[in-house]
Design a protein around this motif. Structure first.
Motif, PDB file in Angstrom:
ATOM      1  N   GLN A 201      -5.351  -1.947  -7.158  1.00  0.00           N
ATOM      2  CA  GLN A 201      -6.245  -0.801  -7.224  1.00  0.00           C
ATOM      3  C   GLN A 201      -5.453   0.472  -7.021  1.00  0.00           C
ATOM      4  OE1 GLN A 201      -9.972  -1.120  -5.090  1.00  0.00           O
ATOM      5  NE2 GLN A 201      -9.802   0.981  -4.427  1.00  0.00           N
ATOM      6  N   ARG A 202      -5.844   1.511  -7.737  1.00  0.00           N
ATOM      7  CA  ARG A 202      -5.224   2.805  -7.516  1.00  0.00           C
ATOM      8  C   ARG A 202      -6.297   3.879  -7.540  1.00  0.00           C
ATOM      9  NH1 ARG A 202      -2.063   5.695 -12.415  1.00  0.00           N
ATOM     10  NH2 ARG A 202      -3.863   5.888 -13.771  1.00  0.00           N
TER      11      ARG A 202
ATOM     12  N   GLU B  30       0.851  -1.188   0.000  1.00  0.00           N
ATOM     13  CA  GLU B  30       0.000   0.000   0.000  1.00  0.00           C
ATOM     14  C   GLU B  30       0.881   1.229   0.000  1.00  0.00           C
ATOM     15  OE1 GLU B  30      -3.550   0.649   2.422  1.00  0.00           O
ATOM     16  OE2 GLU B  30      -3.377  -1.451   3.018  1.00  0.00           O
ATOM     17  N   VAL B  31       0.530   2.169  -0.865  1.00  0.00           N
ATOM     18  CA  VAL B  31       1.239   3.436  -0.929  1.00  0.00           C
ATOM     19  C   VAL B  31       0.180   4.534  -0.923  1.00  0.00           C
ATOM     20  CG1 VAL B  31       2.806   4.878  -2.264  1.00  0.00           C
ATOM     21  CG2 VAL B  31       3.084   2.392  -2.286  1.00  0.00           C
ATOM     22  N   HIS B  32       0.336   5.519  -0.029  1.00  0.00           N
ATOM     23  CA  HIS B  32      -0.595   6.650   0.068  1.00  0.00           C
ATOM     24  C   HIS B  32       0.205   7.943   0.003  1.00  0.00           C
ATOM     25  CE1 HIS B  32      -4.012   4.167   1.559  1.00  0.00           C
ATOM     26  NE2 HIS B  32      -3.031   3.413   2.036  1.00  0.00           N
ATOM     27  N   ASP B  33      -0.418   8.984  -0.544  1.00  0.00           N
ATOM     28  CA  ASP B  33       0.220  10.287  -0.462  1.00  0.00           C
ATOM     29  C   ASP B  33      -0.628  11.235   0.382  1.00  0.00           C
ATOM     30  OD1 ASP B  33      -1.796  11.359  -2.068  1.00  0.00           O
ATOM     31  OD2 ASP B  33      -0.523  11.635  -3.822  1.00  0.00           O
ATOM     32  N   GLU B  34      -0.121  12.441   0.577  1.00  0.00           N
ATOM     33  CA  GLU B  34      -0.798  13.383   1.468  1.00  0.00           C
ATOM     34  C   GLU B  34      -2.110  13.929   0.908  1.00  0.00           C
ATOM     35  OE1 GLU B  34       2.290  15.687  -0.901  1.00  0.00           O
ATOM     36  OE2 GLU B  34       2.215  13.776   0.115  1.00  0.00           O
ATOM     37  N   PHE B  35      -2.399  13.665  -0.375  1.00  0.00           N
ATOM     38  CA  PHE B  35      -3.626  14.165  -0.998  1.00  0.00           C
ATOM     39  C   PHE B  35      -4.752  13.126  -1.002  1.00  0.00           C
ATOM     40  CE2 PHE B  35      -0.031  16.293  -3.103  1.00  0.00           C
ATOM     41  CZ  PHE B  35      -0.244  17.570  -2.615  1.00  0.00           C
ATOM     42  N   GLY B  36      -4.457  11.916  -0.565  1.00  0.00           N
ATOM     43  CA  GLY B  36      -5.472  10.860  -0.554  1.00  0.00           C
ATOM     44  C   GLY B  36      -5.382   9.909  -1.733  1.00  0.00           C
TER      45      GLY B  36
END
Length: 119
Positions: free
Chosen positions: A62-63, A40-46
Motif C-alpha cells: 500500500q502507498r 514501512e517508509v514515511h515522509d514528513e508530509f504523511g
C-alpha cells in the motif's frame, strides 16, 4: 442395521470435527507468528509505503501520496494498494484498490461485478 448407520454417522461427524479443529489450530498458530516481511517508509508530509507478508501467505502492498485537491488550495491523501491471499479452495486471490478524489474502487476477478443494463 439402523444402529450400524447411526453409529457410522456418529463416527464420521466426530472425525470431521477433529479434522476441522486440527486445521483451525494450525491456522491459529500461523496467525501468532510475526510477519515474514515488514517494510514501512514515511515522509514528513504523511506520505507512506507499506509492504508485509504474513506466515499465512497474505501479502499487502500500500502507498499513500498527496495530490492537490480540485481547487488547488490543499492536498488529499490518495491510497493505492493490493492484497493477495490463498483461499480455502487453494486459489490465490488478488484485490487491487484505490481511494482518493474519485472515492473507493476495488478490482479483483473474485469480486462480483455490477451487471450491465440492457439498452
Amino acid at each position: 442395521m439402523k444402529i450400524f448407520v447411526v453409529l457410522s454417522l456418529c463416527v464420521a461427524v466426530t472425525l470431521c470435527a477433529s479434522i476441522q479443529e486440527d486445521r483451525k489450530s494450525a491456522i491459529d498458530s500461523l496467525r501468532e507468528q510475526p510477519a515474514l516481511i515488514h517494510e514501512e517508509v514515511h515522509d514528513e508530509f504523511g506520505q507512506y509505503f507499506l509492504h508485509y507478508v504474513t506466515a499465512e501467505g497474505i501479502e499487502v502492498r500500500q502507498r499513500g501520496r498527496l495530490i492537490p485537491n480540485k481547487d488547488g488550495t490543499d492536498y488529499v491523501l490518495v491510497t493505492e494498494g493490493e492484497v493477495s491471499y490463498v483461499g480455502d479452495d487453494g486459489k490465490t486471490y488478488l484485490t487491487k484498490y484505490s481511494a482518493g478524489l474519485g472515492g473507493y474502487k476495488a478490482q479483483g476477478s473474485h469480486i462480483p461485478q455490477v451487471p450491465k443494463i440492457p439498452a
